[in-house]
Design an enzyme around this catalytic site. Structure first.
Site, short mmCIF file in Angstrom:
data_model
loop_
_atom_site.label_atom_id
_atom_site.label_comp_id
_atom_site.label_asym_id
_atom_site.label_seq_id
_atom_site.Cartn_x
_atom_site.Cartn_y
_atom_site.Cartn_z
N HIS A 83 -0.53 -8.95 4.93
CA HIS A 83 -1.54 -9.15 3.88
C HIS A 83 -1.52 -10.57 3.33
CE1 HIS A 83 -1.74 -4.51 3.05
NE2 HIS A 83 -2.22 -4.85 4.22
N GLY A 129 9.53 1.89 1.30
CA GLY A 129 8.73 1.65 0.11
C GLY A 129 7.24 1.57 0.35
N GLN A 168 3.82 -5.60 4.00
CA GLN A 168 2.49 -5.56 3.37
C GLN A 168 2.52 -6.32 2.05
OE1 GLN A 168 0.74 -1.25 3.98
NE2 GLN A 168 2.94 -1.06 3.71
N ALA A 178 14.44 1.97 -2.92
CA ALA A 178 14.88 1.08 -1.84
C ALA A 178 16.15 0.32 -2.20
CB ALA A 178 13.75 0.09 -1.50
N CYS A 201 -12.29 -25.48 5.08
CA CYS A 201 -11.64 -26.08 6.26
C CYS A 201 -10.36 -25.36 6.67
CB CYS A 201 -11.37 -27.56 6.04
SG CYS A 201 -9.99 -27.88 4.92
ZN LIG Z 1 -10.92 -28.04 2.85
#
Ligand SMILES: [Zn+2]
Length: 253
Positions: free
Chosen positions: A121, A191, A103, A235, A132
């Site tokens: 994410h 975590g 994430q 962690a 574009c």
């Molecule tokens: Zn563009």
């Protein structure tokens, strides 16, 4: 946490597992100094991410949102992977199928060496054209235009390639994460509070599929009661210990 005392049942399942999903959240990057979007004493101290990380905020004041992301990009570029990122990357060579679903948008898993990775994410390291869809390095975009979003050749505005509040998760990444979680032998959650939907649904999916569920988080989460093994530690301490315990198993490679 130097020696992990794994139960015989957990040891055996880790020894024979072939498909592993690592699901990571902000807690993994805490020991790299990226525990929060909020600054300490800085320009952005009083801003709430919920007020900046939205399509509405970008439409209303693109320069302000861009400057906030330029600042966050600087923090990420200055940060280093910590022992948790390194241990997670190391385990990729232990299991035949191994995927990190994160994430986080900070790119620290890749910098630590993780290769098979899904960023639910998006990433702060790229900027993408609103019109574009072409993308470029965020660092270059910020260097070229630190105060406002640079324009693409097509005339569209660049924005950070992250998922904002109210936006859908990248469809393909989420579908692959879904599939991997449903089919895994081990699901390792690191975590994350597990409260962000729909990403948190992956934990339930893995549990329903009969995976061994390991949770690493200093605080209990709504999913702690499902954990076959729960490591209530940061962690950066728990992951190296867990990786060492797994590497010590006779996996018969
Ligand atoms: Zn563009």
């Amino acid at each position: 946490m130097e020696i992990l005392d794994l139960s015989r049942a957990v040891r055996e399942r880790l020894r024979t597992a072939s498909r592993v999903v690592v699901f990571s959240g902000a807690g993994v990057s805490r020991e790299s100094g990226l525990n929060t979007f909020r600054g300490t004493g800085g320009l952005w101290e009083r801003m709430r991410p919920e007020e900046l990380a939205t399509p509405e905020a970008f439409a209303a004041d693109p320069a302000k949102v861009w400057r906030w992301y330029a600042w966050r990009h600087g923090a990420v570029a200055a940060a280093q992977p910590n022992p948790a990122h390194v241990a997670i990357a190391r385990l990729e060579s232990v299991f035949p199928s191994y995927i990190v679903v994160t994430q986080n948008v900070d790119g620290l898993h890749q910098r630590a060496g993780s290769r098979n990775l899904l960023e639910l994410h998006g990433t702060l390291l790229r900027a993408v054209c609103e019109r574009c869809g072409c993308s470029r390095e965020m660092g270059e975009a910020v260097a070229e235009s630190p105060e406002r979003p640079p324009l693409c050749a097509c005339g569209g505005r660049f924005r950070p390639a992250v998922v904002w509040f109210g936006e859908a998760l990248p469809e393909e990444a989420f579908a692959r994460a879904h599939e991997a979680s449903a089919a895994c032998d081990v699901f390792l959650s690191v975590g994350t509070s597990g409260t962000v939907w729909p990403a948190a649904g992956l934990i339930e999916l893995a549990h329903q599929g009969g995976a061994l569920f390991i949770e690493v988080n200093p605080e209990p989460t709504p999913f702690s009661r499902l954990a076959d093994l729960r490591l209530a530690a940061p962690a950066g301490e728990a992951l190296p210990a867990l990786a060492a315990a797994i590497e010590a198993l006779d996996r018969g490679r």
